[in-house]
Design an enzyme around this catalytic site. Structure first.
Site, mmCIF file in Angstrom:
data_model
loop_
_atom_site.group_PDB
_atom_site.id
_atom_site.type_symbol
_atom_site.label_atom_id
_atom_site.label_comp_id
_atom_site.label_asym_id
_atom_site.label_seq_id
_atom_site.Cartn_x
_atom_site.Cartn_y
_atom_site.Cartn_z
ATOM 1 N N THR A 123 -38.947 3.859 16.551
ATOM 2 C CA THR A 123 -38.182 2.759 15.934
ATOM 3 C C THR A 123 -38.489 2.605 14.447
ATOM 4 O O THR A 123 -37.728 1.978 13.728
ATOM 5 C CB THR A 123 -38.507 1.430 16.636
ATOM 6 O OG1 THR A 123 -39.907 1.162 16.496
ATOM 7 C CG2 THR A 123 -38.101 1.473 18.097
ATOM 8 N N ASP A 124 -39.571 3.178 13.970
ATOM 9 C CA ASP A 124 -39.954 2.948 12.571
ATOM 10 C C ASP A 124 -38.899 3.456 11.589
ATOM 11 O O ASP A 124 -38.666 2.834 10.561
ATOM 12 C CB ASP A 124 -41.302 3.615 12.251
ATOM 13 C CG ASP A 124 -42.462 2.875 12.895
ATOM 14 O OD1 ASP A 124 -43.610 3.347 12.749
ATOM 15 O OD2 ASP A 124 -42.212 1.860 13.553
ATOM 16 N N GLU A 317 -28.012 -8.072 -13.029
ATOM 17 C CA GLU A 317 -29.362 -8.210 -13.604
ATOM 18 C C GLU A 317 -29.665 -7.151 -14.660
ATOM 19 O O GLU A 317 -30.717 -7.157 -15.286
ATOM 20 C CB GLU A 317 -30.404 -8.109 -12.481
ATOM 21 C CG GLU A 317 -30.488 -9.346 -11.611
ATOM 22 C CD GLU A 317 -31.004 -10.560 -12.378
ATOM 23 O OE1 GLU A 317 -30.696 -11.693 -11.971
ATOM 24 O OE2 GLU A 317 -31.696 -10.365 -13.411
#
Ligand code: DGL
Length: 360
Positions: A123-124, A317
């Site tokens: 899952t990482d 930005e």
């Protein structure tokens, strides 16, 4: 004469209805879909020392045949076959594995007798593999990536039900054309938006703000949304002849950050650099010169944000037009990296690359 004609018509109708009823009774049972499970490792294939070990276990130890055998219910919903493509913890997933996996997925989906694919995965980095495949799989057939947050040996391990739901979805007509999906915790998420939001709990995968696509409930998938961004057969990326991907890294931003990481990546020869800025992708004054210098050396710079949700607005930005930077739109830094790598296999033109970030 009219009376005889109507009797004959009623009799003919009766014969037809009888034939249809007989045919229905002898009709073969509904044909089960052919689903291939490609196993890569992770916690879903993990084992712990005890049934209560849910951290500190070993990932990537159980083989694909054992994963399939552990869920006999799979045989009721699909003809399932398995291939062990890797056996790794997903923090070790890399470009080489992605290219090899994508080529295998495309080869299998090109076969008329394959209806869908399930990929079991740690899952990482599941969100990264899923998004990479979302951009390079060349089929409308379902591809479902699935993992688990508890090892196979744990009480209430989530792997078996996640695998069952993933196979159900991969074999369904509803999932055709929806792009690569992550199915876990009874929920269906799109590869583009899904992200891991908790380090240990089983409800970790979410698509914050933009939302999941649906649920798997009552032995079938239920879709309520679809992604509006292009994917799979509609993308311009082709990895069939690629053995490597352009080097792209991510420079993380935080209070007091300096140019060290940016300069190190440039010195290492990256072709692209994702800036995981604070807020709306803000550029600290100590980092801006290093990024401008990187751009001047031909490195493509993408402004993303560590925040993870929301649009990184062009010329917000920073003056991207003047700096010749690209903005990531809503892609988080790890997914912006994937799209930039694939973009660089096609072009170095920043206007073209910006178009891709607004398309996929
Ligand atoms: N080492 C992590 C991985 O393979 C375990 C986490 C998991 O698979 O849930 O991604």
């Amino acid at each position: 004469m009219t009376y005889l004609k109507s009797v004959r018509n009623v009799f003919a109708l009766f014969l037809c209805l009888f034939a249809l009823a007989a045919q229905a009774q002898t009709a073969a049972p509904a044909k089960l879909p052919n689903v291939v499970i490609l196993a890569t490792g992770g916690t879903i294939a993990g084992t712990g020392a005890t049934s209560t070990t849910t951290v500190g276990y070993t990932a990537a130890t159980v083989g694909v045949d054992a994963l399939i055998k552990a869920v006999p219910e799979l045989q009721k919903v699909a003809h399932v076959s398995g291939e062990q493509v890797f056996q790794i913890a997903s923090e070790n997933m890399g470009n080489e594995q992605w290219l090899s996996l994508a080529k295998r997925v495309n080869a299998l989906l090109a076969q008329p007798n394959v209806d869908g694919i399930v990929i079991t995965h740690g899952t990482d980095t599941i969100e990264e593999t899923a998004y990479f495949l979302n951009l390079v799989v060349k089929s409308r057939k379902p591809v479902v990536v699935v993992g688990a947050m508890r090892p196979s040996t744990a009480i209430s391990a989530d792997g078996p039900i996640n695998l069952y739901n993933a196979v159900l979805t991969a074999g369904s007509l509803e999932a055709v054309g929806k792009g690569v999906l992550v199915v876990m915790n009874d929920q269906i998420n799109a590869a583009r938006e899904v992200t891991k939001t908790n380090t240990v709990t089983t409800d970790t995968f979410k698509s914050p703000e933009l939302g999941m696509l649906g649920y798997v409930v009552g032995n079938q998938p239920h879709f309520y949304r679809a992604s509006t961004r292009k994917h799979t057969v509609d993308t311009e990326f082709d990895i069939s002849k690629l053995d490597t991907l352009p080097a792209v890294d991510i420079a993380y931003t935080y209070a007091n950050v300096g140019p060290t990481a940016v300069n190190a990546f440039v010195a290492a020869g990256v072709k692209g650099l994702v800036h995981a800025g604070v807020g709306d992708g803000s550029l600290p004054t100590k980092v801006r010169p290093a990024l401008s210098s990187a751009r001047a050396k031909g490195v493509i710079v993408v402004r993303s944000s560590r925040v993870g949700q929301g649009i990184v607005a062009r010329n917000g930005e920073a003056n991207d037009d003047e700096l010749d930077f690209v903005v990531s739109d809503t892609l988080n830094p790890q997914k912006a990296r994937i799209l930039l790598m694939l973009a660089l296999t096609k072009t170095n033109n920043t206007k073209e690359i910006q178009r891709m970030f607004y398309t996929y």
